[in-house]
Design an enzyme around this catalytic site. Structure first.
Site, PDB file in Angstrom:
ATOM      1  N   ASP A  63      70.955  60.001 -21.440  1.00 33.46           N
ATOM      2  CA  ASP A  63      71.096  58.963 -20.413  1.00 33.46           C
ATOM      3  C   ASP A  63      72.530  59.030 -19.920  1.00 33.46           C
ATOM      4  OD1 ASP A  63      70.648  56.713 -18.823  1.00 33.46           O
ATOM      5  OD2 ASP A  63      70.671  55.279 -20.482  1.00 33.46           O
TER       6      ASP A  63
ATOM      7  N   CYS B 252      65.618  58.979 -18.377  1.00 32.50           N
ATOM      8  CA  CYS B 252      65.042  57.814 -17.688  1.00 32.50           C
ATOM      9  C   CYS B 252      65.404  57.799 -16.209  1.00 32.50           C
ATOM     10  CB  CYS B 252      65.491  56.526 -18.377  1.00 32.50           C
ATOM     11  SG  CYS B 252      67.272  56.222 -18.305  1.00 32.50           S
TER      12      CYS B 252
ATOM     13  N   ARG C 275      56.003  55.501 -15.068  1.00 29.39           N
ATOM     14  CA  ARG C 275      56.378  54.077 -15.094  1.00 29.39           C
ATOM     15  C   ARG C 275      55.268  53.241 -14.458  1.00 29.39           C
ATOM     16  NH1 ARG C 275      61.764  52.693 -15.421  1.00 29.39           N
ATOM     17  NH2 ARG C 275      60.927  50.587 -15.605  1.00 29.39           N
TER      18      ARG C 275
ATOM     19  N   GLN D 266      60.619  51.650 -20.163  1.00 33.35           N
ATOM     20  CA  GLN D 266      60.883  53.075 -20.004  1.00 33.35           C
ATOM     21  C   GLN D 266      60.259  53.863 -21.143  1.00 33.35           C
ATOM     22  OE1 GLN D 266      62.688  54.645 -17.341  1.00 33.35           O
ATOM     23  NE2 GLN D 266      61.673  56.410 -18.282  1.00 33.35           N
TER      24      GLN D 266
ATOM     25  N   ARG E  12      65.151  41.946 -15.059  1.00 28.71           N
ATOM     26  CA  ARG E  12      66.212  42.919 -15.373  1.00 28.71           C
ATOM     27  C   ARG E  12      67.522  42.150 -15.321  1.00 28.71           C
ATOM     28  NH1 ARG E  12      67.264  49.023 -13.270  1.00 28.71           N
ATOM     29  NH2 ARG E  12      65.624  49.282 -14.814  1.00 28.71           N
TER      30      ARG E  12
ATOM     31  N   HIS F 223      65.451  48.762 -23.157  1.00 24.88           N
ATOM     32  CA  HIS F 223      64.676  49.102 -21.942  1.00 24.88           C
ATOM     33  C   HIS F 223      63.277  49.556 -22.383  1.00 24.88           C
ATOM     34  CE1 HIS F 223      63.750  50.059 -17.936  1.00 24.88           C
ATOM     35  NE2 HIS F 223      64.474  51.144 -17.737  1.00 24.88           N
TER      36      HIS F 223
HETATM   37  N1  NVA Z   1      71.446  52.952 -19.640  1.00 27.53           N
HETATM   38  C1  NVA Z   1      71.197  52.850 -18.231  1.00 27.53           C
HETATM   39  C2  NVA Z   1      69.727  52.935 -17.944  1.00 27.53           C
HETATM   40  C3  NVA Z   1      69.355  52.859 -16.485  1.00 27.53           C
HETATM   41  C4  NVA Z   1      67.874  52.908 -16.245  1.00 27.53           C
HETATM   42  C5  NVA Z   1      71.769  51.554 -17.704  1.00 27.53           C
HETATM   43  O1  NVA Z   1      71.612  50.522 -18.370  1.00 27.53           O
HETATM   44  O2  NVA Z   1      72.392  51.561 -16.647  1.00 27.53           O
HETATM   45  N1   CP Z   2      64.814  54.304 -15.254  1.00 30.14           N
HETATM   46  C1   CP Z   2      64.962  53.166 -14.564  1.00 30.14           C
HETATM   47  O1   CP Z   2      64.752  52.062 -15.084  1.00 30.14           O
HETATM   48  O2   CP Z   2      65.329  53.359 -13.269  1.00 30.14           O
HETATM   49  P1   CP Z   2      65.794  52.237 -12.244  1.00 30.14           P
HETATM   50  O3   CP Z   2      67.142  51.746 -12.683  1.00 30.14           O
HETATM   51  O4   CP Z   2      65.855  52.954 -10.921  1.00 30.14           O
HETATM   52  O5   CP Z   2      64.794  51.119 -12.234  1.00 30.14           O
END
Ligand code: NVA
Ligand code: CP
Length: 306
Positions: free
Chosen positions: A220, A260, A288, A135, A105, A132
């Site tokens: 989101d 998500c 997940r 997800q 990540r 992502h």
């Molecule tokens: N769009 C959000 C998704 C988090 C799972 C982010 O990147 O923070």
């Molecule tokens: N939806 C998701 O990826 O959640 P986290 O940021 O908690 O991993």
């Protein structure tokens, strides 16, 4: 055979993705019936590099490896040489000598790509600024559990044209459904990603019209990780793009709502939306675990034909 990576949904064929969704449902049912007795990853290790925060992704990958009889290593840049400037490619080559797969990540999708290019073991995108995909495996699985095949259905994305939106666009391509995207002006998804999806994807400005008769509605946060300083401006710019129970009433009778998570109640969703029976976000979050088990199994062992 060349190492397979999962950096976007386009790294697998439509057929492979359809297989993964069904396999994830089988794995989930097996866990419910027999407990964590299926342990194909005895002594295998997944390295998990997190340059951004996480709850669901970390817990689901770590639990997946534990239940499969293997082990997951949490690596933060604060505590590794990555944070002190060791090149990505060197890190990838070193980890390839020791672990069976790597989950990352991070911010830059190009960095993830550079890591995968140097890696001899499968690399999984656990979120970048651009995508992502993990997800979306859980999201399509959740749809499949509720309503079967998503092919030909209509999903609606409300809000920011962000990493999740880009993965929804790729999902529309790969799973062959229609996607209406409804963002305020200036927050559209990347035009090349949208264009590549052809007429499966349409951009709309009015949330009411976008949701009309839809099968699935999703959104989101308005400010993603790394955009915290834009929060106030985005709250103004996204006014009118909140998903509420009344907005969902415009969708089809058996429509579902996905998010998500984490969610910001009172911003992109109403205070009470997650309590509405159309919101299936806890099932989605739980999926997940099962979807990523299917992904890890596929990348390390190939298709399981029973
Ligand atoms: N769009 C959000 C998704 C988090 C799972 C982010 O990147 O923070
Ligand atoms: N939806 C998701 O990826 O959640 P986290 O940021 O908690 O991993």
């Amino acid at each position: 055979m060349a190492t397979r990576h999962f950096l976007t949904l386009l790294d697998l064929s439509s057929d492979e993705l359809a297989y993964l969704i069904q396999r994830a449902i089988t794995i989930k049912n097996g866990l419910k019936t027999h407990g964590p007795t299926y342990t194909p990853f005895s002594n295998r290790t997944l390295a998990m590099i997190f340059e951004k925060s996480s709850t669901r992704t970390r817990v689901s990958f770590e639990t997946a490896m534990a239940q499969f009889g293997g082990h997951a290593l949490f690596l933060s840049p604060r505590d590794t040489q990555l944070g002190r400037g060791e090149p990505i490619g060197d890190t990838a080559r070193v980890l390839s000598e020791m672990v069976d797969a790597v989950m990352i990540r991070t911010f830059s999708h190009d960095d993830l790509h550079a890591f995968a290019t140097a890696s001899e073991v499968p690399v999984i995108n656990a979120l970048t600024d651009d995508y992502h995909p993990c997800q979306l495996l859980a999201d399509v699985m959740t749809w499949a559990e509720r309503h079967g095949n998503i092919r030909g259905r209509t999903a609606v994305w409300i809000g920011d044209g962000n990493n999740m939106c880009h993965s929804w666009i790729n999902a529309a391509r790969q799973f062959d459904f229609n996607l209406r995207i409804c963002c305020p002006e200036g927050y559209d998804p990347d035009s090349a990603i949208t264009a590549a999806a052809g007429d499966r994807v349409t951009i709309l400005r009015d949330p009411q019209a976008a949701v009309d008769g839809a099968d699935l509605v999703t959104t989101d946060v308005w400010a993603s990780m790394g955009q915290e300083e834009e929060q106030a401006r985005r709250e103004t710019d996204f006014k009118g793009f909140q998903v509420t129970e009344a907005l969902l009433d415009r969708a089809s009778n058996d429509a579902i709502f996905l998010h998500c998570l984490p969610a910001h109640r009172g911003e992109e969703i109403s205070e009470t939306l997650l309590d509405d029976p159309r919101a299936v976000v806890w099932q989605e979050a739980g999926n997940r675990l099962h979807a990523q088990k299917a992904l890890l199994e596929f990348l390390l062992l190939g298709r399981i034909e029973h």
